[in-house]
Enzyme design. Structure first.
Site, short mmCIF file in Angstrom:
data_model
loop_
_atom_site.label_atom_id
_atom_site.label_comp_id
_atom_site.label_asym_id
_atom_site.label_seq_id
_atom_site.Cartn_x
_atom_site.Cartn_y
_atom_site.Cartn_z
N ASP A 231 -12.99 -44.01 108.86
CA ASP A 231 -12.81 -42.59 108.65
C ASP A 231 -14.18 -42.07 108.22
O ASP A 231 -14.66 -42.40 107.14
CB ASP A 231 -11.76 -42.36 107.56
CG ASP A 231 -11.50 -40.89 107.29
OD1 ASP A 231 -12.31 -40.04 107.71
OD2 ASP A 231 -10.50 -40.58 106.62
N HIS A 232 -14.82 -41.26 109.07
CA HIS A 232 -16.18 -40.80 108.78
C HIS A 232 -16.26 -40.04 107.45
O HIS A 232 -17.29 -40.03 106.80
CB HIS A 232 -16.70 -39.92 109.92
CG HIS A 232 -15.97 -38.62 110.05
ND1 HIS A 232 -14.82 -38.50 110.82
CD2 HIS A 232 -16.18 -37.41 109.50
CE1 HIS A 232 -14.38 -37.25 110.73
NE2 HIS A 232 -15.18 -36.58 109.94
N HIS B 88 -8.24 -38.26 105.58
CA HIS B 88 -9.21 -38.09 104.49
C HIS B 88 -8.53 -38.02 103.12
O HIS B 88 -8.90 -38.75 102.21
CB HIS B 88 -10.02 -36.81 104.70
CG HIS B 88 -10.65 -36.68 106.04
ND1 HIS B 88 -11.16 -37.75 106.76
CD2 HIS B 88 -10.88 -35.59 106.82
CE1 HIS B 88 -11.67 -37.31 107.90
NE2 HIS B 88 -11.50 -36.01 107.96
#
Length: 184
Positions: free
Chosen positions: A44-45, A107
């Site tokens: 997950d960036h 996120h």
């Protein structure tokens, strides 16, 4: 033909990992048919952001916080992921996912995992995942009625400044889009 008989074979998959539990499970089963679990990296960036990366150091590296980071001292935690930007060039992706799939299920849940998990026995990927999964297994699952009572979804409108467009005025966003850009 992607895997070789020599060297290391790794597969990196960035979120979203499916669009529902069923599609995520199907994707997981497909990946497991060609790769072992230790070869699959789900990333997950957002977790690469400096503030997010600092959560474990702040939580577990500070003896005072480590000793008081529990239900006896903390009554409520609220996670806010606010952005100043519009969709920029992401309309093609964002209009298919929306804030709920893009921000919350990925996120926000990862941040909640870092904030609520017990200190893992080590900071290996498997121990961190196990500690986060313990948190996730204890989260309340809402039925449809409870979702309506406890969640708000919306879409941003035109801002006060001339340059602040509404979501439906963004390039490549359908004018009749009902896509959520806000979730609480």
């Amino acid at each position: 033909g992607l895997m070789s008989d020599t060297g290391y074979n790794r597969l990196m998959v960035e979120k979203p990992f499916g669009t529902s539990y069923k599609t995520a499970e199907e994707l997981q089963n497909q990946l497991e048919s060609g790769f072992s679990d230790d070869q699959i990296f789900r990333i997950d960036h957002y977790l690469g952001k400096e503030m997010v990366q600092n959560i474990p150091a702040v939580r577990f590296g500070n003896p005072i916080l480590d000793a008081t980071w529990n239900k006896n001292y903390i009554k409520n935690v609220q996670v806010t992921l606010a952005e100043q930007l519009g969709v920029e060039e992401r309309a093609g992706y964002y209009n298919t996912s929306g804030a709920l799939l893009d921000m919350i299920q990925n996120h926000a849940f990862q941040i909640v995992g870092w904030l609520a998990m017990e200190k893992p026995s080590s900071f290996s990927d498997t121990d961190i995942r196990a500690a986060k999964n313990t948190v996730f297994s204890k989260l309340k699952m809402y039925d449809e009625r409870e979702v309506v009572a406890n969640f708000v979804r919306g879409q941003y409108g035109r801002g006060r400044e001339v340059w602040q467009k509404s979501y439906t005025e963004e390039p490549d966003v359908p004018a009749d889009s009902k896509n959520d850009t806000y979730v609480a």
